[in-house]
Design a protein around this motif. Structure first.
Motif, PDB file in Angstrom:
ATOM      1  N   MET A  36       0.821  -1.215   0.000  1.00 47.10           N
ATOM      2  CA  MET A  36       0.000   0.000   0.000  1.00 47.10           C
ATOM      3  C   MET A  36       0.856   1.267   0.000  1.00 47.10           C
ATOM      4  SD  MET A  36      -1.494   0.357   3.836  1.00 47.10           S
ATOM      5  CE  MET A  36      -1.140  -1.127   4.728  1.00 47.10           C
ATOM      6  N   PHE A  87      -5.333  -1.550  13.671  1.00 46.58           N
ATOM      7  CA  PHE A  87      -4.455  -0.481  14.153  1.00 46.58           C
ATOM      8  C   PHE A  87      -5.216   0.708  14.728  1.00 46.58           C
ATOM      9  CE2 PHE A  87      -1.840  -2.969  11.335  1.00 46.58           C
ATOM     10  CZ  PHE A  87      -0.623  -2.991  12.000  1.00 46.58           C
ATOM     11  N   LEU A  94       5.730  -5.323   4.379  1.00 46.65           N
ATOM     12  CA  LEU A  94       5.628  -3.915   4.789  1.00 46.65           C
ATOM     13  C   LEU A  94       5.430  -3.803   6.301  1.00 46.65           C
ATOM     14  CD1 LEU A  94       5.332  -0.857   4.132  1.00 46.65           C
ATOM     15  CD2 LEU A  94       2.884  -1.253   3.871  1.00 46.65           C
ATOM     16  N   ALA A 116       8.368  -1.903   7.875  1.00 48.92           N
ATOM     17  CA  ALA A 116       8.110  -0.458   8.021  1.00 48.92           C
ATOM     18  C   ALA A 116       8.044  -0.064   9.478  1.00 48.92           C
ATOM     19  CB  ALA A 116       6.799  -0.078   7.331  1.00 48.92           C
ATOM     20  N   THR A 153      11.738   1.966  12.025  1.00 51.20           N
ATOM     21  CA  THR A 153      11.323   3.290  12.454  1.00 51.20           C
ATOM     22  C   THR A 153      11.149   3.369  13.969  1.00 51.20           C
ATOM     23  OG1 THR A 153       9.150   2.480  11.908  1.00 51.20           O
ATOM     24  CG2 THR A 153      10.171   3.928  10.309  1.00 51.20           C
ATOM     25  N   VAL A 196      11.971   9.003  10.347  1.00 53.17           N
ATOM     26  CA  VAL A 196      11.916   9.025   8.884  1.00 53.17           C
ATOM     27  C   VAL A 196      12.199  10.466   8.478  1.00 53.17           C
ATOM     28  CG1 VAL A 196      10.444   8.754   6.846  1.00 53.17           C
ATOM     29  CG2 VAL A 196      10.291   7.115   8.727  1.00 53.17           C
ATOM     30  N   ARG A 256       7.999  11.510  -3.514  1.00 58.00           N
ATOM     31  CA  ARG A 256       6.833  11.426  -4.390  1.00 58.00           C
ATOM     32  C   ARG A 256       7.272  11.687  -5.831  1.00 58.00           C
ATOM     33  NH1 ARG A 256       4.947   9.662  -0.312  1.00 58.00           N
ATOM     34  NH2 ARG A 256       2.921  10.109   0.622  1.00 58.00           N
ATOM     35  N   ALA A 284       6.211  13.855  11.261  1.00 65.25           N
ATOM     36  CA  ALA A 284       7.099  12.684  11.366  1.00 65.25           C
ATOM     37  C   ALA A 284       6.422  11.395  10.912  1.00 65.25           C
ATOM     38  CB  ALA A 284       7.599  12.524  12.798  1.00 65.25           C
ATOM     39  N   PRO A 310      -3.240  10.657   2.789  1.00 61.17           N
ATOM     40  CA  PRO A 310      -3.727   9.273   2.711  1.00 61.17           C
ATOM     41  C   PRO A 310      -2.735   8.221   3.204  1.00 61.17           C
ATOM     42  CG  PRO A 310      -3.445  10.220   0.502  1.00 61.17           C
ATOM     43  CD  PRO A 310      -3.298  11.341   1.478  1.00 61.17           C
ATOM     44  N   CYS A 344       1.016   7.469   8.547  1.00 63.36           N
ATOM     45  CA  CYS A 344       1.478   6.198   9.111  1.00 63.36           C
ATOM     46  C   CYS A 344       0.352   5.415   9.795  1.00 63.36           C
ATOM     47  CB  CYS A 344       2.586   6.452  10.115  1.00 63.36           C
ATOM     48  SG  CYS A 344       3.151   4.941  10.906  1.00 63.36           S
ATOM     49  N   LEU A 345       0.171   4.200   9.311  1.00 60.11           N
ATOM     50  CA  LEU A 345      -0.850   3.320   9.884  1.00 60.11           C
ATOM     51  C   LEU A 345      -0.489   2.932  11.312  1.00 60.11           C
ATOM     52  CD1 LEU A 345      -3.315   1.465   9.073  1.00 60.11           C
ATOM     53  CD2 LEU A 345      -1.609  -0.299   8.612  1.00 60.11           C
TER      54      LEU A 345
END
Ligand code: HEM
Length: 403
Positions: A81, A100, A236, A240, A244, A287, A292, A342, A347, A350-351
């Motif tokens: 994603m 989450f 991910l 991810a 972090t 991060v 983009r 951060a 969209p 961070c999940l």
């Protein structure tokens, strides 16, 4: 490092001195070169808060879908994603977002606390430790492994995969990947696929109450999640969230060592911990950079970014923008408003933001409770994380005095 207006400006994110202390250079960039084109490359760096925020909130103009780097096959690059745009992104994120929510995350607090105590029991018995090895690396891995439903005992393997997957992140914008890097990434992907295939088959036969089972069920319904998407999601989540959060807890320890007044304030009143972690996220963002791709020609601060070129949003600079934060260069856990970027914005926000913050709050609180003091045994420069995307250290030797 160039900081004076009379000297020519240059920004090389790979320069080690810049990576250790980028703040003066970021401040000058925000004033004089808010959009900096990297010579000879289809890449510009963006330094101001408002520009980073505007880019991250507009996926139509600024896409997260990047062309496959030269040398790679499209199958080498898992389409998670993180690297999709709406509407595909919305569908993938919807499949896991339930796990989450802030409420679900709050329910994990006792377990996170138990893990932190267990890890520190071992560390305190030794007195001289590497905080990364003892606490900041294992804690997030154990938590996410338990949530997904993969054996936490495999964490040494996750670390090897994760290190190998993230090391080249960021460098790809500045130079084509070497054949060795392509081969290494392919090897890791094959190993990860073999590892997860077994677990997926297991859940197909024997469903459990974990995230893996939920994802396998979505995969079984066919149209909701393909096997490749399932695999990309697992990689991910495993990668991810770990690099972090490890960096956040390590950076928090370093900020508190540098600011004994803040450490004393937290010892006196641990309820200030969430605000303190937000200030670490702002001042020492794990991060640092969020890229983009322009989908059309766009003008930004007088510079035209042509369609097909990259912008690198320097979150670490945006988070010190004086236009948004008063005394922006000061570490202040008493800040009233702290709308840092951060965790990104828009969209792709961070999940795992609630999870990461909770882990850091608990880890640092337990570290403070269990020690009378912690200190660095010497001033040797600490080894940096190899990727320019991340701010963090690979090891943090500490001498602990138990409480
Ligand atoms: C301090 C710790 C963390 C930091 C600083 C952080 C930072 C970020 C940032 C900046 C993004 C946005 C990327 C973009 O705009 O393209 C992001 C996305 C994401 N993060 Fe985190 N993260 C952390 C912890 C976690 C944790 C613990 C998890 C979960 C286990 C996690 C899972 C994700 C996922 C799945 C995405 C992609 C969301 C999407 O594409 O919609 N992160 N993170």
């Amino acid at each position: 490092m160039h900081t004076s207006a009379s000297e020519p400006f240059d920004f090389n994110p790979f320069d080690e001195a810049t990576r250790r202390v980028p703040w003066a250079l970021f401040a000058r960039a925000r004033r004089e070169h808010p959009v900096w084109r990297h010579e000879g490359l289809p890449v510009s760096s963006v330094f101001r808060y408002a520009d980073c925020q505007a880019i991250l909130r507009d996926p139509k103009t600024w896409s997260s879908v990047f062309p496959t780097p030269p040398g790679f096959d499209p199958e080498d690059v898992p389409r998670s994603m993180l690297v999709t745009d709406p509407p595909a992104h919305t569908r993938l994120r919807g499949l896991v977002s339930q796990a989450f929510t802030p409420k679900r995350i709050r329910e994990l607090a006792p377990r996170i606390e138990a893990i932190a105590h267990e890890l520190l029991d071992d560390a305190l018995a030794r007195r001289e430790i590497d905080l990364v090895e003892a606490l900041t690396y294992p804690l997030p891995v154990i938590v996410i492994a338990e949530m997904i439903g993969v054996p936490a005992d495999d964490r040494a393997r996750f670390k090897a995969w994760s290190d190998a997957l993230v090391a080249p992140l960021g460098s790809i914008f500045f130079a084509p990947p070497s054949p060795e890097m392509v081969a290494e990434q392919r090897r890791i992907r094959t190993e990860l696929e073999a590892y997860f295939v077994r677990l997926v088959e297991d859940r197909r036969r024997t469903p459990k109450d974990d995230l893996l089972t939920a994802l396998v069920q979505a995969e079984l319904e066919g149209s909701r999640l393909s096997f490749d998407e399932l695999l990309a999601m697992l990689i991910l989540l495993l990668v991810a969230g770990n690099e972090t959060t490890t960096n956040l807890i390590g950076n928090a320890a370093l900020e508190l060592l540098a600011h004994p007044d803040a450490l004393a304030a937290l010892r006196a009143d641990p309820s200030r911990m969430p605000a303190a972690m937000d200030e670490v996220l702002r001042c020492s963002s794990p991060v640092q950079m969020d890229p983009r791709l322009a989908t059309r020609d766009v003008e930004l601060q007088g510079t035209t970014i042509p369609a097909g070129e990259f912008v690198l949003c320097w979150l670490g600079s945006a988070n010190r923008d004086e236009a948004v934060f008063e005394r922006s260069e000061t570490f202040d856990i008493g800040r009233e408003k702290n709308p840092h970027l951060a965790f990104g914005f828009g969209p792709h926000y961070c999940l795992g933001a609630s999870l990461a913050t909770l882990e850091a709050v608990v880890a640092v609180r337990v570290l403070i409770e269990r020690t009378r003091s912690f200190a660095r045994p010497d001033d040797a420069p600490l080894p940096l994380h190899p990727s320019i995307v991340f701010r963090g250290v690979r090891s943090l030797p500490l001498a602990l005095e138990p409480a």
